[in-house]
Enzyme design. Structure first.
Site: not given
Length: 381
Positions: A128, A150, A176, A253, A277
């Protein structure tokens, strides 16, 4: 994807010697109780909770439980392969470890422990943006690492993260798209949840996560932090920029509407991840298993389709494959295992998932995951 232990022969992934006193559970769900006992209550809520009234969170499990798979008989299958093609190469299972933030909340070894477990199991680990360990240290475990991005307000920082992921050897990029703002996670707000001092957003500059550590009654500090650094207006033009800049496979995603899946395929992505999510964003979102067949039908063979949110067993992996998925992401159960037993716990959980999938393939008459995608399903039993 680098060849993983156990992948060449189709055998079970290697499992490290467990920590003294660690007794592996017999299902992934069994990791939840020891994890809850090991964690502070507010950390458990941060991991376990969803957004709003947690309707979407509950719907994910309910939808998977309603999927019945029609097994094929007299197939002569007694030693199936669990290997599968995923974006960027083959894996020992049709599984990747979902991107999950701040894993040092769960265990001091954090992301490197779970990444090493994924490497031992022969599956990709998705790191992440909000990892509590820098991407370089995660990649140094030797696992096949994908980087999850992100979209940040600072485009220069986005570019820097992409360069760092490439330099670290990340095999794929997953952007994402369902977090323009963080969902209203009421458990975190009620707890006034904030990160402890030793857990940081290690991929961001040192002063970029100060808000995440400032506890305020009735406020999630994590939501305050992401609101300050995430860019809410991510667009298709941004995805086109990312595609042009990304030489490795690109996954998107957070797709739920088949029209968005088609548009992503038009943009040249290598895979879409059908995800709500984990029930942590729009609480009115549908269960991912319910919309998966629509997405698969819409994109056809133009890109891979992975399922995220709610996977708890090898049987669930079979269900996802039978609904048309190329593979799945597994999230919360691996955090439970990490909290309960560190790397050994995570390796035990992934080995258990592999054993469950192997049994499910035999019971359904499938020699491999590709055959499972040709199974028929019934909804509702």
């Amino acid at each position: 994807m680098a060849e993983a232990p156990g992948a060449a022969t189709g055998g079970a992934p290697r499992v490290a010697d467990p920590a003294p006193g660690f007794v592996p559970p017999v299902s992934l769900a069994d990791f939840a109780a020891p994890a809850r006992a090991a964690l502070p209550a507010d950390v458990w809520d941060f991991v376990d909770g969803g957004s709003g009234t947690e309707t979407a969170l509950a719907a994910n499990r309910a939808a998977l439980d309603r999927v019945a798979v029609l097994p094929r008989m007299l197939a002569g299958v007694d030693d199936p392969s669990t290997e599968a093609a995923l974006p960027g190469g083959r894996a020992a299972l049709p599984v990747a470890v979902a991107p999950m933030a701040y894993q040092r909340l769960l265990h001091p070894d954090g992301e490197p422990a779970l990444a090493a477990a994924a490497g031992a199991a022969g599956v990709p680990y998705v790191a992440s943006t909000l990892s509590s360990t820098p991407i370089e240290e995660i990649a140094a475990t030797g696992a096949t690492v994908w980087f999850q991005l992100y979209w940040l307000r600072d485009r220069g920082l986005v570019a820097d993260l992409l360069d760092r992921a490439a330099a670290a050897g990340c095999a794929a990029l997953m952007v994402t798209v369902d977090v323009p703002v963080l969902g209203r996670r009421l458990r975190d707000a009620r707890n006034g949840f904030a990160l402890p001092p030793h857990v940081t957003a290690a991929n961001l500059p040192g002063d970029r996560d100060d808000l995440a550590h400032q506890g305020t009654p009735g406020v999630s500090a994590v939501k305050a932090h992401t609101g300050a650094v995430f860019a809410p207006a991510l667009s298709w033009a941004d995805l086109a920029w990312l595609r042009a800049r990304t030489p490795v496979p690109l996954l998107v995603k957070g797709i739920l509407d088949a029209r968005d899946a088609v548009r992503a395929a038009d943009a040249g992505v290598d895979a879409v991840v059908v995800s709500n999510h984990g029930g942590r964003q729009l609480d009115a979102a549908p269960a991912t298993a319910a919309v998966l067949p629509e997405v698969v039908d819409a994109v056809g063979e133009r890109c891979a389709v992975l399922l995220d949110s709610g996977i708890r067993s090898g049987t669930d992996v079979l269900r996802a494959l039978a609904l048309g998925a190329t593979g799945v992401l597994v999230g919360r159960p691996l955090l439970w295992a990490l909290a309960a037993g560190g790397r050994a716990g995570a390796e035990a959980a992934l080995a258990l998932l592999a054993a469950e999938l192997r049994d499910a393939l035999i019971l359904s008459g499938c020699p491999d995951p590709a055959a499972a995608r040709r199974l028929r399903t019934r909804i509702g039993g």
